[in-house]
Design a protein around this motif. Structure first.
Motif, PDB file in Angstrom:
ATOM      1  N   GLN A 331      -0.426  -4.527   6.591  1.00 60.33           N
ATOM      2  CA  GLN A 331      -1.724  -4.348   5.952  1.00 60.33           C
ATOM      3  C   GLN A 331      -1.718  -5.025   4.580  1.00 60.33           C
ATOM      4  O   GLN A 331      -0.643  -5.263   3.998  1.00 60.33           O
ATOM      5  N   ASN A 332      -2.921  -5.305   4.079  1.00 67.64           N
ATOM      6  CA  ASN A 332      -3.074  -5.963   2.785  1.00 67.64           C
ATOM      7  C   ASN A 332      -3.585  -4.966   1.757  1.00 67.64           C
ATOM      8  O   ASN A 332      -4.507  -4.190   2.020  1.00 67.64           O
ATOM      9  N   ASP A 333      -2.954  -4.987   0.581  1.00 64.04           N
ATOM     10  CA  ASP A 333      -3.415  -4.195  -0.563  1.00 64.04           C
ATOM     11  C   ASP A 333      -3.491  -5.147  -1.754  1.00 64.04           C
ATOM     12  O   ASP A 333      -2.561  -5.245  -2.542  1.00 64.04           O
ATOM     13  N   GLN A 334      -4.626  -5.855  -1.838  1.00 68.46           N
ATOM     14  CA  GLN A 334      -4.795  -6.941  -2.803  1.00 68.46           C
ATOM     15  C   GLN A 334      -3.683  -7.977  -2.597  1.00 68.46           C
ATOM     16  O   GLN A 334      -3.623  -8.588  -1.543  1.00 68.46           O
ATOM     17  N   ARG A 336      -0.420  -7.301  -2.525  1.00 62.99           N
ATOM     18  CA  ARG A 336       0.765  -6.694  -1.932  1.00 62.99           C
ATOM     19  C   ARG A 336       0.569  -6.483  -0.441  1.00 62.99           C
ATOM     20  O   ARG A 336      -0.547  -6.347   0.051  1.00 62.99           O
ATOM     21  N   LYS A 337       1.695  -6.429   0.268  1.00 64.27           N
ATOM     22  CA  LYS A 337       1.703  -6.130   1.686  1.00 64.27           C
ATOM     23  C   LYS A 337       2.346  -4.763   1.889  1.00 64.27           C
ATOM     24  O   LYS A 337       3.298  -4.394   1.182  1.00 64.27           O
ATOM     25  N   PHE A 338       1.835  -3.995   2.859  1.00 65.56           N
ATOM     26  CA  PHE A 338       2.383  -2.665   3.104  1.00 65.56           C
ATOM     27  C   PHE A 338       2.232  -2.315   4.574  1.00 65.56           C
ATOM     28  O   PHE A 338       1.481  -2.967   5.323  1.00 65.56           O
ATOM     29  N   TYR A 340       2.249   1.458   7.221  1.00 67.66           N
ATOM     30  CA  TYR A 340       2.245   2.915   7.287  1.00 67.66           C
ATOM     31  C   TYR A 340       3.417   3.365   8.138  1.00 67.66           C
ATOM     32  O   TYR A 340       3.638   2.849   9.245  1.00 67.66           O
ATOM     33  N   TYR A 350       2.942   5.576   2.766  1.00 66.94           N
ATOM     34  CA  TYR A 350       2.653   4.186   2.359  1.00 66.94           C
ATOM     35  C   TYR A 350       3.970   3.519   2.012  1.00 66.94           C
ATOM     36  O   TYR A 350       4.739   4.048   1.211  1.00 66.94           O
ATOM     37  N   SER A 352       5.595  -0.208   0.810  1.00 62.99           N
ATOM     38  CA  SER A 352       5.434  -1.597   0.402  1.00 62.99           C
ATOM     39  C   SER A 352       6.555  -2.433   1.014  1.00 62.99           C
ATOM     40  O   SER A 352       7.713  -1.998   1.076  1.00 62.99           O
ATOM     41  N   ARG A 393      -4.472   7.560   6.191  1.00 65.10           N
ATOM     42  CA  ARG A 393      -4.182   7.196   4.805  1.00 65.10           C
ATOM     43  C   ARG A 393      -2.911   7.918   4.388  1.00 65.10           C
ATOM     44  O   ARG A 393      -2.388   8.764   5.127  1.00 65.10           O
ATOM     45  N   ASN A 394      -2.422   7.645   3.216  1.00 69.13           N
ATOM     46  CA  ASN A 394      -1.153   8.193   2.757  1.00 69.13           C
ATOM     47  C   ASN A 394      -1.228   9.714   2.692  1.00 69.13           C
ATOM     48  O   ASN A 394      -2.145  10.296   2.103  1.00 69.13           O
TER      49      ASN A 394
END
Length: 420
Positions: A331-334, A336-338, A340, A350, A352, A393-394
């Motif tokens: 997944q994309n977080d701006q 950063r990549k992460f 679950y 979550y 990273s 979600r987390n």
């Protein structure tokens, strides 16, 4: 009747209030846990690489020129065919050069006869000089005449050799290199593919000026490509880390590193086009931030041609064991990549990650930085969410469905280099 109507009107609100009270005291509905699909990471042997574009070029490209002037009489080669060193390509009219050679041979024999005569005269002068029968002037004159005759022989011999050389030049061949190879044994004649003829029979050619045709070698081939500055530094870092302490001051060089090539109509690299780097330019081009490199690729079938557009894969470092997960889990977080991860309590965490190479539908996950264990990176025992990420979600508790981990991809690059 009127009393009955009033009683009915009083009972209706009471019934509504009772119904409302009964509904409010009923049990609340329990929300269902989101369902997700999880799988475990796998470990396989991988290798980092970078891809570049380039062009093929011939190891040797020879312009066949006339070494003597004259009219072309024969062109015995077949255009576009393979020729070897020593094959006759053009025949220039050799009759004038045969005449010159015959005259030079005759002049050499005259000079040789004169030298023999002067040699005998010198022997007689030496005997007379011993008896004081001649003057010093006569003795010196004869000695000088003998020396002149020797020089005349050398000049006549040189003129004869030059005439013979020009006569040989009328037979235009791709001359074979007679020097032995590095091992001391004579090498096999080199072959190449000849172009069309640029001069037809009957035309006049000028020495050292007229281009008759062109020959290019086909096996091996050169692959020229430009490597960006960052990749070059990564190569240097990987190369220096592998140096032995016995030679700490030896400068690192990319020469000898493996390289793979594929053509524009090919989708995969194959073992037939695995070569090595034999040249790295001596500077970085400031305007483009790249350095020119050259690979050597075998071409036994002759299907590779000079000038073809190619894609080049350059391995960086050696093979290593890495953790891989399906690409769909990322997944994309701006910036950063992460991913679950579902923990032992079936709660989502979550995590990273740092991405490496893409291998088919799998992605390499780089190891976590020191001091960030548990917050970054993955291990083989983690359960990574691959489906249903949109509903979680987390910290959310989920209902996890375990899927078998994907099969190890067996990175083609590793297999190809092992074959090479």
């Amino acid at each position: 009747m009127l009393r009955l109507l009033r009683l009915t009107l009083l009972l209706v609100p009471v019934a509504l209030i009772c119904l409302a009270g009964c509904n409010g005291n009923g049990p609340a509905k329990v929300a269902k846990k989101p369902k997700v699909v999880v799988t475990s990471p796998i470990v396989d042997t991988v290798m980092d690489y970078q891809d570049f574009t380039g062009r093929l070029d011939a190891v040797k490209m020879i312009e066949v020129r006339a070494r003597v002037s004259g009219y072309v009489t024969k062109v015995p080669f077949k255009e576009g065919d393979i020729v070897k060193e020593g094959d006759l390509l053009f025949q220039i009219d050799d009759r004038p050069y045969k005449v010159d050679y015959t005259k030079a041979e005759a002049d050499y024999k005259l000079a040789l006869a004169e030298r023999n005569l002067q040699e005998k005269n010198s022997e007689r002068m030496k005997r007379l000089w011993a008896t004081k029968a001649i003057s010093p002037e006569d003795y010196d004159t004869q000695a000088a005449a003998y020396e002149r005759s020797i020089a005349s022989v050398n000049a006549a011999q040189a003129a004869r050799d030059k005439a013979k050389l020009y006569l040989d030049y009328t037979h235009v061949t791709w001359e074979e290199d007679k020097h032995p190879g590095a091992t001391g044994s004579p090498r096999a004649p080199m072959s190449g593919r000849i172009s069309r003829r640029f001069v037809d029979p009957g035309n006049l050619v000028t020495a050292d000026n007229t281009v008759l045709t062109m020959i290019v070698t086909e096996d091996p081939m050169y692959a020229y490509f430009d490597v960006d500055e960052r990749t070059y530094l990564e190569l240097e870092a990987a190369g220096r880390s592998g140096l032995q302490s016995a030679k700490p001051r030896e400068p690192w060089s990319a020469v000898g590193l493996p390289v793979l090539v594929r053509l524009s109509n090919e989708t995969e690299f194959d073992s037939q086009k695995v070569g090595y780097i034999d040249f790295v330019d001596n500077r970085i081009i400031a305007t483009s931030g790249t350095v020119r490199m050259r690979g050597v690729i075998r071409n036994p079938g002759g299907n590779l041609k000079a000038g073809l557009f190619i894609r080049v894969r350059l391995p960086i470092g050696g093979a290593y064991d890495a953790t891989l997960i399906p690409d769909e889990a990322i997944q994309n977080d701006q910036e950063r990549k992460f991913v679950y991860v579902v923990n032992d309590k079936n709660e989502v965490e979550y995590r990273s990650v740092k991405l490496g190479q893409s291998i088919g539908e799998l992605r390499v996950i780089r190891p976590a930085d020191k001091g960030k264990e548990g917050k970054e990176g993955l291990s083989k025992t983690d359960r990574v969410v691959v489906k249903g990420m949109q509903r979680v979600r987390n910290g959310v508790a989920v209902e996890a469905e375990n899927h078998a981990p994907p099969a190890p991809p067996g990175m083609p690059l590793v297999r190809l280099l092992k074959k090479g």
